[in-house]
Motif scaffolding. Structure first.
Motif, mmCIF file in Angstrom:
data_model
loop_
_atom_site.group_PDB
_atom_site.id
_atom_site.type_symbol
_atom_site.label_atom_id
_atom_site.label_comp_id
_atom_site.label_asym_id
_atom_site.label_seq_id
_atom_site.Cartn_x
_atom_site.Cartn_y
_atom_site.Cartn_z
ATOM 1 N N HIS A 158 3.552 0.991 -3.499
ATOM 2 C CA HIS A 158 2.964 1.189 -4.836
ATOM 3 C C HIS A 158 1.566 1.799 -4.731
ATOM 4 O O HIS A 158 0.601 1.198 -5.192
ATOM 5 C CB HIS A 158 2.856 -0.153 -5.578
ATOM 6 C CG HIS A 158 4.106 -0.959 -5.560
ATOM 7 N ND1 HIS A 158 5.199 -0.642 -6.318
ATOM 8 C CD2 HIS A 158 4.441 -2.079 -4.874
ATOM 9 C CE1 HIS A 158 6.154 -1.531 -6.099
ATOM 10 N NE2 HIS A 158 5.726 -2.411 -5.216
ATOM 11 N N PRO A 159 1.400 2.934 -4.100
ATOM 12 C CA PRO A 159 0.032 3.458 -3.947
ATOM 13 C C PRO A 159 -0.572 3.920 -5.276
ATOM 14 O O PRO A 159 0.116 4.573 -6.061
ATOM 15 C CB PRO A 159 0.218 4.646 -2.992
ATOM 16 C CG PRO A 159 1.634 5.070 -3.180
ATOM 17 C CD PRO A 159 2.413 3.840 -3.551
ATOM 18 N N ASN A 160 -1.806 3.539 -5.511
ATOM 19 C CA ASN A 160 -2.552 4.046 -6.666
ATOM 20 C C ASN A 160 -3.516 5.095 -6.137
ATOM 21 O O ASN A 160 -4.565 4.760 -5.582
ATOM 22 C CB ASN A 160 -3.313 2.900 -7.347
ATOM 23 C CG ASN A 160 -4.294 3.407 -8.383
ATOM 24 O OD1 ASN A 160 -4.152 4.514 -8.893
ATOM 25 N ND2 ASN A 160 -5.315 2.609 -8.684
ATOM 26 N N PRO A 188 -5.788 -0.599 -5.114
ATOM 27 C CA PRO A 188 -5.036 0.367 -4.302
ATOM 28 C C PRO A 188 -3.534 0.366 -4.564
ATOM 29 O O PRO A 188 -2.853 1.306 -4.196
ATOM 30 C CB PRO A 188 -5.340 -0.083 -2.861
ATOM 31 C CG PRO A 188 -5.664 -1.527 -2.979
ATOM 32 C CD PRO A 188 -6.329 -1.704 -4.304
ATOM 33 N N VAL A 189 -3.037 -0.712 -5.191
ATOM 34 C CA VAL A 189 -1.589 -0.798 -5.389
ATOM 35 C C VAL A 189 -1.217 -0.865 -6.874
ATOM 36 O O VAL A 189 -0.069 -1.140 -7.211
ATOM 37 C CB VAL A 189 -1.003 -2.024 -4.642
ATOM 38 C CG1 VAL A 189 -1.169 -1.866 -3.147
ATOM 39 C CG2 VAL A 189 -1.655 -3.319 -5.115
ATOM 40 N N GLU A 193 -15.363 4.466 -0.446
ATOM 41 C CA GLU A 193 -14.766 3.231 -0.967
ATOM 42 C C GLU A 193 -15.850 2.225 -1.385
ATOM 43 O O GLU A 193 -15.725 1.550 -2.409
ATOM 44 C CB GLU A 193 -13.886 2.622 0.133
ATOM 45 C CG GLU A 193 -13.235 1.315 -0.206
ATOM 46 C CD GLU A 193 -12.389 0.803 0.961
ATOM 47 O OE1 GLU A 193 -11.246 1.227 1.070
ATOM 48 O OE2 GLU A 193 -12.895 -0.001 1.767
ATOM 49 N N PRO A 239 -9.000 1.237 -11.834
ATOM 50 C CA PRO A 239 -8.858 2.415 -10.962
ATOM 51 C C PRO A 239 -9.024 2.108 -9.473
ATOM 52 O O PRO A 239 -8.474 2.839 -8.644
ATOM 53 C CB PRO A 239 -9.969 3.363 -11.441
ATOM 54 C CG PRO A 239 -10.891 2.540 -12.251
ATOM 55 C CD PRO A 239 -10.097 1.400 -12.793
ATOM 56 N N VAL A 240 -9.756 1.056 -9.132
ATOM 57 C CA VAL A 240 -9.976 0.796 -7.703
ATOM 58 C C VAL A 240 -8.782 0.119 -7.043
ATOM 59 O O VAL A 240 -8.611 0.217 -5.825
ATOM 60 C CB VAL A 240 -11.251 -0.052 -7.455
ATOM 61 C CG1 VAL A 240 -12.495 0.679 -7.922
ATOM 62 C CG2 VAL A 240 -11.150 -1.429 -8.086
ATOM 63 N N SER A 283 -7.439 5.368 -6.128
ATOM 64 C CA SER A 283 -8.288 4.415 -5.404
ATOM 65 C C SER A 283 -8.549 4.915 -3.986
ATOM 66 O O SER A 283 -7.621 5.306 -3.266
ATOM 67 C CB SER A 283 -7.580 3.060 -5.345
ATOM 68 O OG SER A 283 -8.186 2.225 -4.400
ATOM 69 N N TRP A 284 -9.814 4.870 -3.584
ATOM 70 C CA TRP A 284 -10.153 5.299 -2.220
ATOM 71 C C TRP A 284 -9.474 4.425 -1.178
ATOM 72 O O TRP A 284 -9.096 4.880 -0.104
ATOM 73 C CB TRP A 284 -11.668 5.269 -2.006
ATOM 74 C CG TRP A 284 -12.344 6.490 -2.545
ATOM 75 C CD1 TRP A 284 -13.026 6.589 -3.726
ATOM 76 C CD2 TRP A 284 -12.394 7.799 -1.956
ATOM 77 N NE1 TRP A 284 -13.488 7.869 -3.901
ATOM 78 C CE2 TRP A 284 -13.123 8.630 -2.826
ATOM 79 C CE3 TRP A 284 -11.892 8.342 -0.776
ATOM 80 C CZ2 TRP A 284 -13.366 9.976 -2.558
ATOM 81 C CZ3 TRP A 284 -12.127 9.692 -0.496
ATOM 82 C CH2 TRP A 284 -12.853 10.481 -1.387
ATOM 83 N N MET A 285 -9.308 3.132 -1.514
ATOM 84 C CA MET A 285 -8.671 2.229 -0.553
ATOM 85 C C MET A 285 -7.219 2.638 -0.308
ATOM 86 O O MET A 285 -6.723 2.548 0.814
ATOM 87 C CB MET A 285 -8.747 0.789 -1.054
ATOM 88 C CG MET A 285 -8.342 -0.222 -0.011
ATOM 89 S SD MET A 285 -8.362 -1.913 -0.624
ATOM 90 C CE MET A 285 -10.078 -2.343 -0.475
ATOM 91 N N ALA A 286 -6.549 3.090 -1.385
ATOM 92 C CA ALA A 286 -5.159 3.527 -1.234
ATOM 93 C C ALA A 286 -5.083 4.729 -0.296
ATOM 94 O O ALA A 286 -4.209 4.811 0.572
ATOM 95 C CB ALA A 286 -4.576 3.881 -2.591
ATOM 96 N N TYR A 302 -10.795 -5.696 -3.906
ATOM 97 C CA TYR A 302 -11.563 -4.515 -4.327
ATOM 98 C C TYR A 302 -11.933 -4.651 -5.808
ATOM 99 O O TYR A 302 -13.031 -4.290 -6.226
ATOM 100 C CB TYR A 302 -10.726 -3.263 -4.085
ATOM 101 C CG TYR A 302 -11.492 -1.960 -3.949
ATOM 102 C CD1 TYR A 302 -12.890 -1.921 -3.919
ATOM 103 C CD2 TYR A 302 -10.813 -0.758 -3.820
ATOM 104 C CE1 TYR A 302 -13.570 -0.726 -3.779
ATOM 105 C CE2 TYR A 302 -11.485 0.453 -3.674
ATOM 106 C CZ TYR A 302 -12.861 0.458 -3.663
ATOM 107 O OH TYR A 302 -13.534 1.650 -3.531
ATOM 108 N N PHE A 328 0.841 -1.205 0.000
ATOM 109 C CA PHE A 328 0.000 0.000 0.000
ATOM 110 C C PHE A 328 0.877 1.256 0.000
ATOM 111 O O PHE A 328 0.480 2.284 -0.529
ATOM 112 C CB PHE A 328 -0.918 0.021 1.226
ATOM 113 C CG PHE A 328 -2.134 -0.852 1.093
ATOM 114 C CD1 PHE A 328 -3.280 -0.357 0.493
ATOM 115 C CD2 PHE A 328 -2.136 -2.148 1.551
ATOM 116 C CE1 PHE A 328 -4.411 -1.144 0.356
ATOM 117 C CE2 PHE A 328 -3.256 -2.949 1.422
ATOM 118 C CZ PHE A 328 -4.390 -2.446 0.825
#
Lengths: 356, 241
Positions: A86-88, B105-106, A168, B102-103, A91-94, B129, A83
């Protein structure tokens, strides 16, 4: 209109397990309990002084337990490092992986600043832990400005946690039960009633009862708001004003199980409201019902929502089993909460006498 | 006499750059062609034998009870009371606008230039996710790896010049796989011949799938209002063996 019978269907099992329910339940309660701690500990409102201490205890117990459920849901806890590696950021989860530590560090700092004077007092008493208290007290000054600053950080973190946990789930268009603007608000409001419930439970366990009318007054407001939101969601779905609400109701297909679940949710929320209104000095029953309501909403949304088919007709009902990612996980989380409660209450008195 | 081996060696080293370039140029040309892989499923040819399901499971070593592709089968009764069999072969749609990307997280899920949507198993955290975000129920968390799993169009086979296992095994030739950027490919010609009579699953989701269907019963292209025998049947996993 043709009629169909799915002879051979393939429904996926739920991918978000009871760990998700436990996490959303506990982190929501923690943020709500933290907000309840502000009137007494930051603004020093005398009516709230005792309640706010128990609320801080509830925020700590639930806040420290919640991330454990989240890590367990990753199947291999070390994976959480990705997490941060490599954060994206789309994404709300990130974003959640940054909001959780912000909130928890703010909460722990705030709790420490609030408890420092008491720990300095404890250090003066003859006890084998006196040295530990002295170190933890770090001078023991009561610093309202620092408390306010830490509370500000934790407040920002708590709002962001409530925002991301709602968003999320809401952004998942593939699940019409989740894809509604009502969801983040319902999560936030039921987190508040759950937080009141946990604080009331700790209040009852500490032997203090004088705050019951105040807590029940807030529980009445929260229960009313929950009922209004649930009714609005249902009305929007029935009238077709909300396409996702209508889709959800169509997917439920008037099943007896879903009718029972809906009836149980409305009925238990109304019972909570009735008890909080009419038994103003009662603590335990309204508290347990409020906790039940907050947990039930999340169970229905996550476990029930995943049972509704995305494709085809076959649903995949979830059945609790005696496995770590099912019933044992739920019991384990409750056990961790109890353990933390015992440790924190053994180290620090949280009752009104200690506060004096 | 002694000059021959030297000449031969010199000739070899002289020719080497040309050979290397010669080998490299077609590969480079293939890159420039930018293939875009897609699948066309002709449901009129599908007999619901599940050979594709089995071939996929064996090729990709899917855990027991978890499938990357399946053929959902329906008994459809029309208003005249006539009942017939309808099928819906299902797999990852390798969407142009994949909601699973897009969802994540990594950033473990990604779409390659050739259109194939893949999961980087090293990076995936198993948060599921993407499983929630997929409108087609095409993804699952693999019981063996604890990570997201789905159809890859058998990218490992495609890279070796082979067809996906499900396509190769299909007894009715119902699955046609190929490059939709190449106008002479089988899939392009079949799509052109269908002349707009193809459909995709859940077009309203706006995902622009790259799995097309011919002869798909529109009633089956998403959640289906109807009874399911699965809800009436004995299930070994939940009701005990």
């Amino acid at each position: 209109m043709n009629t169909t019978v799915e002879v051979l269907g393939f429904a996926r099992e739920p991918a978000w397990l009871p760990w998700a329910v436990q996490y959303f339940f506990l982190i929501g309660i923690s943020t709500a309990a933290f907000f309840l701690s502000l009137p007494g500990l930051v603004w020093r409102h005398p009516d709230w002084r005792g309640i706010s201490r128990r609320a801080l205890l509830a925020a700590l117990v639930c806040g420290l337990t919640a991330p454990v459920a989240l890590l367990a849901d990753l199947h291999q806890p070390g994976r959480f490092l990705n997490f941060y590696l490599h954060p994206n950021l789309g994404s709300w989860m990130a974003w959640g992986s940054f909001f959780i530590p912000l909130y928890l560090l703010g909460l722990i700092g705030y709790a420490w600043l609030c408890l420092r004077p008491q720990m300095a007092d404890l250090a003066k008493r003859p006890s084998p832990l006196a040295g530990l208290y002295r170190k933890l007290a770090y001078g023991g000054h009561d610093n309202p400005s620092a408390i306010k600053a830490a509370a500000l950080v934790a407040t920002l973190g708590a709002f962001l946690v409530l925002l991301y946990t709602g968003m999320e789930v809401m952004v998942v268009q593939a699940r019409p039960l989740w894809n509604t603007a009502f969801l983040p608000v319902i999560f936030a409001v039921t987190a508040m009633t759950g937080g009141i419930g946990m604080t009331a439970l700790f209040e009852a366990l500490s032997g203090s009862r004088q705050s019951a009318p105040l807590l029940n007054r807030w529980l009445v407001r929260g229960s009313w708001l929950t009922l209004v939101l649930l009714t609005l969601w249902l009305a929007f779905g029935l009238t077709g004003s909300s396409p996702t609400g209508a889709d959800t109701l169509a997917a439920m297909g008037g099943s007896f199980g879903w009718q029972m679940t809906g009836g149980w949710l409305f009925g238990s929320t109304m019972l909570t409201l009735w008890l909080a209104r009419n038994e103003r000095n009662s603590l335990i029953m309204p508290a347990l019902l409020a906790l039940h309501g907050a947990w039930l909403i999340r169970w229905i949304v996550f476990i029930g929502g995943q049972s509704l088919p995305k494709m085809g007709s076959a649903s995949h009902p979830y059945i609790l089993t005696l496995t770590p990612d099912s019933l044992l996980g739920i019991v384990g989380m409750a056990g961790l909460c109890i353990t933390l409660y015992i440790i924190l209450t053994s180290l620090i008195p949280w009752d009104d006498q200690a506060n004096a | 006499m002694n000059a021959h081996p030297d000449l031969s060696r010199r000739a070899f080293f002289t020719a080497l750059p040309a050979v290397t370039a010669g080998l490299a140029i077609p590969a480079h040309a293939a890159d420039e062609a930018n293939p875009h892989w897609a699948m066309l499923v002709d449901t009129r040819r599908c007999i619901a034998c599940q050979a594709c399901t089995m071939a996929c499971s064996m090729e990709n070593v899917s855990p027991e009870g978890q499938f990357r592709t399946v053929v959902a089968t329906y008994a459809v009764t029309d208003q005249a009371g006539k009942t017939g069999l309808s099928v819906l072969p299902r797999l990852c749609n390798h969407c142009e606008e994949p909601p699973c990307i897009p969802v994540c997280p990594v950033g473990a899920t990604f779409k390659r230039k050739d259109g194939i949507v893949l999961v980087d198993g090293e990076r995936c955290v198993g948060c599921a996710y993407c499983v929630q975000a997929c409108p087609y129920d095409a993804r699952f968390v693999n019981h063996h790896t604890g990570k997201a799993d789905k159809c890859t169009f058998c990218s490992h086979r495609v890279e070796a010049g082979l067809l996906p296992a499900c396509v190769e095994t299909c007894v009715g030739g119902a699955r046609i796989f190929g490059d939709i950027n190449h106008p002479q490919s089988d899939i392009s010609r079949r799509l052109a011949a269908a002349d707009g009579k193809t459909s995709v699953l859940k077009p309203e989701a706006g995902t622009t799938p790259r799995v097309f269907y011919i002869g798909l019963d529109q009633q089956l292209d998403g959640r289906v209002d109807g009874a399911s025998t699965a809800d009436m049947m004995w299930r070994p996993d939940t009701q005990g063996a």
